[in-house]
Design an enzyme around this catalytic site. Sequence first.
Site, PDB file in Angstrom:
ATOM      1  CD  GLU A 240      -3.083  -1.284   2.212  1.00 20.75           C
ATOM      2  OE1 GLU A 240      -2.922  -0.412   3.130  1.00 20.75           O
ATOM      3  OE2 GLU A 240      -4.033  -1.832   1.646  1.00 20.75           O
TER       4      GLU A 240
ATOM      5  CD  GLU B 135      -3.547  -6.526   2.166  1.00 23.56           C
ATOM      6  OE1 GLU B 135      -4.270  -6.077   2.931  1.00 23.56           O
ATOM      7  OE2 GLU B 135      -2.272  -6.453   2.173  1.00 23.56           O
TER       8      GLU B 135
END
Length: 950
Positions: free
Chosen positions: A202, A292
């Site tokens: 991220e 995810e």
Amino acid sequence: MRVGRMLLVLVVALAGGGLAGVPPAARAQAVQVQSSEAEAEAEAGQRVGYDAYSVMVGGRRVLVQAAEFHYFRLPSPELWRDILEKEKAVGFNAVSVYFDWAFHSPAPGVYDFGGVRDVDRLLRTAAQVGLYVIARPGPYINAETSGGGFPGWLKLVPGRARSSAPGYTAAYREWLGQINPIIARHQVTRGGPVLLYNVENEYAVNTDAAYMQDLQDVARADGIDVPITTNLCCDAASWTSTWASGDGAVQIPGVDDYPQSFDCGNAATVWGAWGAGITERVREDAPVFAAEYQAGAIDVNNAGYQACRELTGVAYTRYFPKSNLIAGGATAFSHYMGFGGTNWGWLAQPNDVYTSYDYGAAITEARQLTAKYDEYKRQGYFLHAVAGSLTRTDPVAAPAAAGLETLARANPDDGAQFVLVRNPGTAAVSSSLGWGRYAFPVTLPGHDAKVLVGGYALGGQRLVASTSELLTHEAIGGRDVAVLHGGQGTPGATVLRYPSRPRVTVLEGRVASVFDAASGDLRLDYKHSGLARVLIDGGGRRPLLLLLGTAAAAASFWRADTAAGPVLVRGTALLRSATATPGAVALRADTAAAGPVEVFAVGRAVTVDGVPVATRRTPSGSLLGRLPGPRPVVLPALTGWRQRAEAPEAAPGFDDSGWTVAGKTTSLSPFVPLTQPVLFSDEYGFHTGSVWYRGRFTATGAETSVSLNAITGKRGNYLVWLNGRYLGSAAGGVQADSDAPANPSPGAGEFAVPDGLLKPGAPAVLSVLVQNMGHNDDWTADDNRFRQPRGLVGARVNGSAAPVTWRIQGTAAIDPVRGALNNGGLYGERAGWTLPGYADHSWPWAGAAQGPGVTWLRTAFSLDLPKGQDTSVVLRFDGAPPAGYRAILYLNGWQLGQYGAAIGPQTDFVLPAGPLRHNGRNTLAIAVIATERSVAATPVLAVAGRDSRE
Ligand code: GAL
């Protein structure tokens, strides 16, 4: 007394010789290895490629279905296999794994990959189980791990973390230099399971493309030759780079989606709070990768993980991932988490999680299967079955159903259609689905979704359309066995096409059939109820056994591949694997209770653990027998607790001459110390757990109070003594926000100096015990969070100008087995009171009120649990966690939990086999850190449920 699951080895003996003469174990091993999809490919060392539709292995499209698993949250390599087998058994073909730098590196240049850190073993086990691996070595991983995976020592390395600053670069290259070669030798291209390699995590704000590029250059130089991926977080509006082009671009950018938020406390009302959960396509030439996909939640509001499991429960799982499949077109995804595990030791980033990282996942922290697991299995088997068609689809016009939403995709080569029918409302809708020439009745409860299949080559059959969902279809013994399912009591219709009229025999249940000679269509109509069985024979195709069941009936099936073809099993609590030769098929299965077992295989007889089991052939052509349940488990009562108070550091005369002098005046932390010297514990090499400070000064008698300030991370506190007199405690500061440096008073405590305690001209000692709960993450990549200090950040004796000289003591020595994150610096920890060998027989019996301060409780117990049976044991406290103290729990020296109202709602602490000796003597030690006089509760042993199905 509840009992655990039983691990059985079930052998279906087949006609023919096969590997006769080879010892059964070796035979099973040989075939198991061959039969594993990933491993068979891996043996050949295949190229991993991809295009806009999917990942490819050796030119064959692969639908990547992964579950996230953190080996570092299960300190028991022998149980890694259990979890991996459960992920395989649910139908997934991959696991996604973070590698936690901090877990392996206690100090610069020091790395440990042995014992519970043996990632080579992990990757070997994944290959043996037959799972691909998405390897995620960071260096930054987030994952609610201390420092987001950054070791504590990185705080002392100059240069902004997650940037191309030279200091940080040298540090992460050191880590990658250790982990990359291990990952590289386990790649699919070299005969291993590693399919994809994910850089960073991220990485969206304060980005540095040169850093992102270097991570990949280093990986390539280290021999990584599988596609490189990354995971972007969640909201496209916040992306400063998609890493799809330019410097730092990865081959397959993935996206993380958490549509249900982490609001576990409001599980009943939350529905898509953080969006629709449709994974964005980031690169036109790469597949849609849901790196995810939410499969649980962190318990940020202390609602308990059962609430998180409800937030992300069966309804969510039926609706959101299915929508993503058809609306998003993802052909690679990972469910975060598949199994959450335990933040044992000081592994946690304390601001978001406590000891348990159960995550409300489909497999509980105690390794039990839940109703959510059943739903993943329904989807996992389906995707396994249709992967050949679903890995190359484009959006097409969808059949319509009034009152319901529909979306569709089709494979341009084979014409297979996948139709999403979903009900976005909360009330059930009954409608009619106009699909081709048919109008099918459909009923969907509120917030439910189905993915239907049509125009599909179902083994040797032609499936025109079905309003039942497909669980799987297998070619077993010259016929197809297909399982379809729908909600209890809802209508179902399935149309199959034949060159000529087939024979239809309804073996069980109520199913109406009509054959249309003009089209060749055989239409079956039924209501989903129990498990109907229909045998369709002739008609120009090989026989088909059609099993039409409810969602629950579908979930009762297990499938496994063997060298002699697939096997379907019903009636066990788990099917771990199957092996077969022309001579035998062996099933490794768990039972939760005695009961029937039904096996669809080419076999004639059944044995369990080599012992024949009476079976009969059913009209469905399966073998039906009975299996025993698990043997009872008797756990001992925990008695004989002994107790000893400590904290000699509080006494003025304590000899601290061996402690580290805390005299630094500068630090790399953006947090400006409130007083001098700098007392941040990391500066003195103490990164983990409890830290003691002793400050000496010469008293004037005019001292009025002591002002202290400590940053501990959420859930931490500190206790203060002056000349051995307890002054009180305060909560430690949190400082998790990026703007934290502006907060001058994170964990302030003001402590009055009792009259007459300090004598003018006499030496005085201030003793402070600080709980450092773990390090902040670095989600914002700006150093502000991550470099926030731990320990005292300010100390002032009011009323006196006398200088204070400080010494500090934390973890005494790194435990060579349990690692650097296991122990802090309590006196008992430094003196080995956590360890099984410590002689506590002179300690008084427990029971007397103690504290404030530190008191230890110890006892021992022997276990003799049934062998060959998987029992999951927990340490259980009764009632609400206490407010007056916190307890740190050690099993045979392994720090497996922290308990107390200030820590979290947790009352059950998992004791994994490995640290827990199932057949032998065990020692429990509990450090009680009390802020008020209290009698610490003692726990009991309990079995974590033998059948966790809700
Ligand atoms: C994601 C992150 C994971 C984990 C998760 C929440 O954003 O990539 O590492 O922190 O959130 O559990």
